[in-house]
Scaffold this motif. Structure first.
Motif, PDB file in Angstrom:
ATOM      1  N   GLN A  39      54.370 -13.765 -41.344  1.00 25.98           N
ATOM      2  CA  GLN A  39      55.524 -14.354 -40.845  1.00 25.98           C
ATOM      3  C   GLN A  39      55.581 -14.601 -39.567  1.00 25.98           C
ATOM      4  O   GLN A  39      56.540 -15.108 -38.863  1.00 25.98           O
ATOM      5  CB  GLN A  39      56.864 -13.732 -41.466  1.00 25.98           C
ATOM      6  CG  GLN A  39      56.965 -13.848 -43.032  1.00 25.98           C
ATOM      7  CD  GLN A  39      56.261 -12.793 -43.873  1.00 25.98           C
ATOM      8  OE1 GLN A  39      55.823 -11.871 -43.203  1.00 25.98           O
ATOM      9  NE2 GLN A  39      55.882 -13.322 -44.936  1.00 25.98           N
ATOM     10  N   LYS A  42      61.045  -7.042 -37.609  1.00 26.38           N
ATOM     11  CA  LYS A  42      61.473  -8.069 -38.214  1.00 26.38           C
ATOM     12  C   LYS A  42      62.768  -8.696 -37.617  1.00 26.38           C
ATOM     13  O   LYS A  42      63.464  -8.185 -37.333  1.00 26.38           O
ATOM     14  CB  LYS A  42      61.483  -7.585 -39.817  1.00 26.38           C
ATOM     15  CG  LYS A  42      60.364  -7.274 -40.486  1.00 26.38           C
ATOM     16  CD  LYS A  42      60.563  -7.189 -42.125  1.00 26.38           C
ATOM     17  CE  LYS A  42      59.475  -7.082 -42.775  1.00 26.38           C
ATOM     18  NZ  LYS A  42      59.840  -6.936 -44.442  1.00 26.38           N
ATOM     19  N   THR A  77      52.479  -9.913 -38.924  1.00 25.43           N
ATOM     20  CA  THR A  77      52.680 -10.128 -40.388  1.00 25.43           C
ATOM     21  C   THR A  77      52.424 -11.781 -40.653  1.00 25.43           C
ATOM     22  O   THR A  77      52.366 -12.628 -39.518  1.00 25.43           O
ATOM     23  CB  THR A  77      53.757  -9.930 -40.788  1.00 25.43           C
ATOM     24  OG1 THR A  77      54.864 -10.853 -40.283  1.00 25.43           O
ATOM     25  CG2 THR A  77      54.448  -8.446 -40.409  1.00 25.43           C
ATOM     26  N   PHE A  97      55.673 -11.671 -37.303  1.00 27.98           N
ATOM     27  CA  PHE A  97      56.391 -10.493 -36.823  1.00 27.98           C
ATOM     28  C   PHE A  97      55.430  -9.526 -36.355  1.00 27.98           C
ATOM     29  O   PHE A  97      54.291  -9.217 -37.050  1.00 27.98           O
ATOM     30  CB  PHE A  97      57.359  -9.773 -37.899  1.00 27.98           C
ATOM     31  CG  PHE A  97      58.340 -10.915 -38.323  1.00 27.98           C
ATOM     32  CD1 PHE A  97      59.278 -11.525 -37.335  1.00 27.98           C
ATOM     33  CD2 PHE A  97      58.631 -10.946 -39.762  1.00 27.98           C
ATOM     34  CE1 PHE A  97      60.309 -12.140 -37.950  1.00 27.98           C
ATOM     35  CE2 PHE A  97      59.444 -11.583 -40.225  1.00 27.98           C
ATOM     36  CZ  PHE A  97      60.583 -12.349 -39.427  1.00 27.98           C
ATOM     37  N   ILE A 129      56.845  -2.571 -38.504  1.00 25.07           N
ATOM     38  CA  ILE A 129      56.890  -4.110 -38.170  1.00 25.07           C
ATOM     39  C   ILE A 129      58.311  -4.198 -37.742  1.00 25.07           C
ATOM     40  O   ILE A 129      59.289  -3.591 -38.282  1.00 25.07           O
ATOM     41  CB  ILE A 129      56.751  -4.674 -39.685  1.00 25.07           C
ATOM     42  CG1 ILE A 129      55.634  -4.520 -40.464  1.00 25.07           C
ATOM     43  CG2 ILE A 129      57.034  -6.172 -39.619  1.00 25.07           C
ATOM     44  CD1 ILE A 129      55.476  -4.938 -41.843  1.00 25.07           C
TER      45      ILE A 129
END
Length: 87
Positions: free
Chosen positions: A38, A70, A36, A40, A68
């Motif tokens: 971010q 996270k 992602t 992840f 995902i």
């Protein structure tokens, strides 16, 4: 190393499914599709099915084996759009 237990996202089917995703990730049985924004990991795990729910995109209940992972200390496994990243 990631923690051994996963918190389940409310859109996942079960805690055991979330743990199966983490186990597959740790043992390298999960296919890493990308990450992602971010950072992840986005992974595909054959044999584990979650439900992607995105009301804003008019997706009420899409079966998916793409997730995902996270978090860093406290992990959440979140089902995501299976078309998010092409294999």
């Amino acid at each position: 190393m990631l923690c051994a237990r996963a918190k389940i996202n409310e859109k996942s089917n079960s805690t055991s499914d979330a743990q199966a995703v983490l186990d597959a990730f740790h043992s390298r049985r999960a296919k890493i599709l990308g990450k992602t924004a971010q950072g992840f990991p986005i992974v595909k795990v054959d044999g584990v099915v979650g439900t992607n729910v995105n009301i804003g995109a008019k997706i009420p209940n899409q079966p998916t084996s793409v997730f995902i992972i996270k978090g860093t200390a406290s992990l959440s496994v979140v089902p995501t759009d299976p078309n998010r990243i092409k294999e």
